[in-house]
Design a protein around this motif. Sequence first.
Motif, PDB file in Angstrom:
ATOM      1  N   PHE A  89       0.774  -1.141   0.033  1.00 23.15           N
ATOM      2  CA  PHE A  89       0.046   0.084   0.089  1.00 23.15           C
ATOM      3  C   PHE A  89       0.844   1.257  -0.062  1.00 23.15           C
ATOM      4  O   PHE A  89       1.920   1.410   0.365  1.00 23.15           O
ATOM      5  N   ALA A  94      -4.785   5.254  -1.715  1.00 22.95           N
ATOM      6  CA  ALA A  94      -6.007   4.412  -1.486  1.00 22.95           C
ATOM      7  C   ALA A  94      -7.143   4.746  -2.180  1.00 22.95           C
ATOM      8  O   ALA A  94      -7.370   6.412  -1.964  1.00 22.95           O
ATOM      9  N   TYR A 103     -11.192  -2.113   5.959  1.00 22.79           N
ATOM     10  CA  TYR A 103     -11.649  -3.354   5.739  1.00 22.79           C
ATOM     11  C   TYR A 103     -13.251  -3.677   5.727  1.00 22.79           C
ATOM     12  O   TYR A 103     -13.744  -2.731   6.324  1.00 22.79           O
ATOM     13  N   TYR A 165     -14.531  -1.028  -5.914  1.00 19.19           N
ATOM     14  CA  TYR A 165     -13.621  -1.067  -4.619  1.00 19.19           C
ATOM     15  C   TYR A 165     -14.646  -1.197  -3.357  1.00 19.19           C
ATOM     16  O   TYR A 165     -15.593  -0.439  -3.321  1.00 19.19           O
ATOM     17  N   ASP A 168      -9.719  -1.367   1.595  1.00 17.97           N
ATOM     18  CA  ASP A 168      -8.497  -2.008   1.280  1.00 17.97           C
ATOM     19  C   ASP A 168      -8.355  -3.334   1.439  1.00 17.97           C
ATOM     20  O   ASP A 168      -7.486  -3.960   0.659  1.00 17.97           O
ATOM     21  N   THR A 170     -10.597  -6.874   1.906  1.00 23.60           N
ATOM     22  CA  THR A 170     -12.034  -7.184   1.973  1.00 23.60           C
ATOM     23  C   THR A 170     -12.051  -8.794   2.136  1.00 23.60           C
ATOM     24  O   THR A 170     -11.469  -9.428   1.331  1.00 23.60           O
ATOM     25  N   TRP A 220      -6.291  -2.770  -3.593  1.00 22.14           N
ATOM     26  CA  TRP A 220      -6.779  -3.483  -2.492  1.00 22.14           C
ATOM     27  C   TRP A 220      -6.544  -4.915  -2.532  1.00 22.14           C
ATOM     28  O   TRP A 220      -5.873  -5.456  -3.323  1.00 22.14           O
ATOM     29  N   GLU A 222      -8.236  -8.976  -1.611  1.00 20.44           N
ATOM     30  CA  GLU A 222      -9.445  -9.891  -1.370  1.00 20.44           C
ATOM     31  C   GLU A 222      -9.205 -11.126  -0.950  1.00 20.44           C
ATOM     32  O   GLU A 222      -8.186 -11.859  -1.398  1.00 20.44           O
TER      33      GLU A 222
END
Length: 303
Positions: A89, A94, A103, A165, A168, A170, A220, A222
Motif C-alpha cells: 500500500f 488508497a 476493511y 472498490y 483496502d 475485503t 486493494w 481480496e
Amino acid sequence: MKQLITPMLLVFIAFACSDNGNNDPWIPVVDPTPRFVDLSAYSGSSRGRVSSGNHTILMAEYVTTGENNEMGNTVFFKNIGNKQLAGDFVPDLALDGTSDISYYVDENRPSADIAVGISTAAIDRSMITWDNVNCSDLGMTKIPYDGRATGLVSLVFGYGGSADYAADVTHNGWMPASFFDALAPGGSQFILGVTFTIVFNDENGDLVDTDNNGKYDVAWREIYYNDNFGWNDGSTYDIETISLHEAGHGLSQGHFGKAFSNNSGVHFAPRAVMNAAYSGVQTEIAATDNGGHCSNWSQWPNN
C-alpha cells in the motif's frame, strides 16, 4: 469432508504456482511462469478515484491444511519480467482517499457451518489483533456491511461480485470447491483460504510503483475462504486463525517458517501465524509475525 462441487472450466486464464524456496522433496515445485489476466472488460464505476480498468490481479497467496503435505504457495497472474514480485500500500493512494487501512466483511457468502454473526465476529477479532500491534498506526477502520456484492476476482472467475472498490482489505466470504480447484490441481482438498493482491496499472497496462520502493502499488486485497471444509469457532478449522493469517497477507506479509514432516505430522520452525499451513488454533501474533508486520508498517503513513 463436504461433497465437492464440479469444477468450472476457466478457459480465459492460466495459473502457475511459484517455487516456495524449500527443496524438501515432498513439497511440490511448480513452473513459476506468471500469466496475465486482462481486466479491461471489467472496467466500470468505482467508489474511489480509479476504475477497475486501471487494476491488475498480480498474485494470490494461499494457506493449506498441511494434512497431505501440501504447503501454502503463491500464484502469479501478471508477467512482469524480472521485477520484484511484491506489492504494498502507498499512503494517500488508497481509493477511499485516506491513509487509514479499511476493511469490509461481505456477508453475502456465509460459511455453511457457522452463523454469519459468529464468522464476522471472528474476522473482526483477527483484524483488531493486527491493528493492536504496537509498532504501527494503521488507523484501522471497518466499513459497515451494507449488503453489496463484492469481489473483482470472483467476478472475473465467473462467480459474481463487483468491479467496485469496497475497502483496502475485503473478506469476500466462502466460495465453493471449484474456485479453489482453479488455483491449484485439487486445491479444494487442501486450500483453506486465499488472498489476492490487486495493483494499479497505468494507461499502457504497466504496473506502477509511484513511491519507488521496489513494490507495486496495491489498490486493494481480496480474501476468500474454502466452504469445502468444515469451519468452527475455536477448534479446527478455526475461522479466526485462518482469518488472522489471510489478513496478514492482506497487510502485505508473506509466508514464514521452514516446514518439515515426520510421523506425527507437519511442523514449523518457528511456529507462526504466517506459516504456510494450518497447525491448530493460533490467534496471537508470534514474534516473527510481529517483526514482519513492523518492517512493513512501523513508518506508516510516512514511508
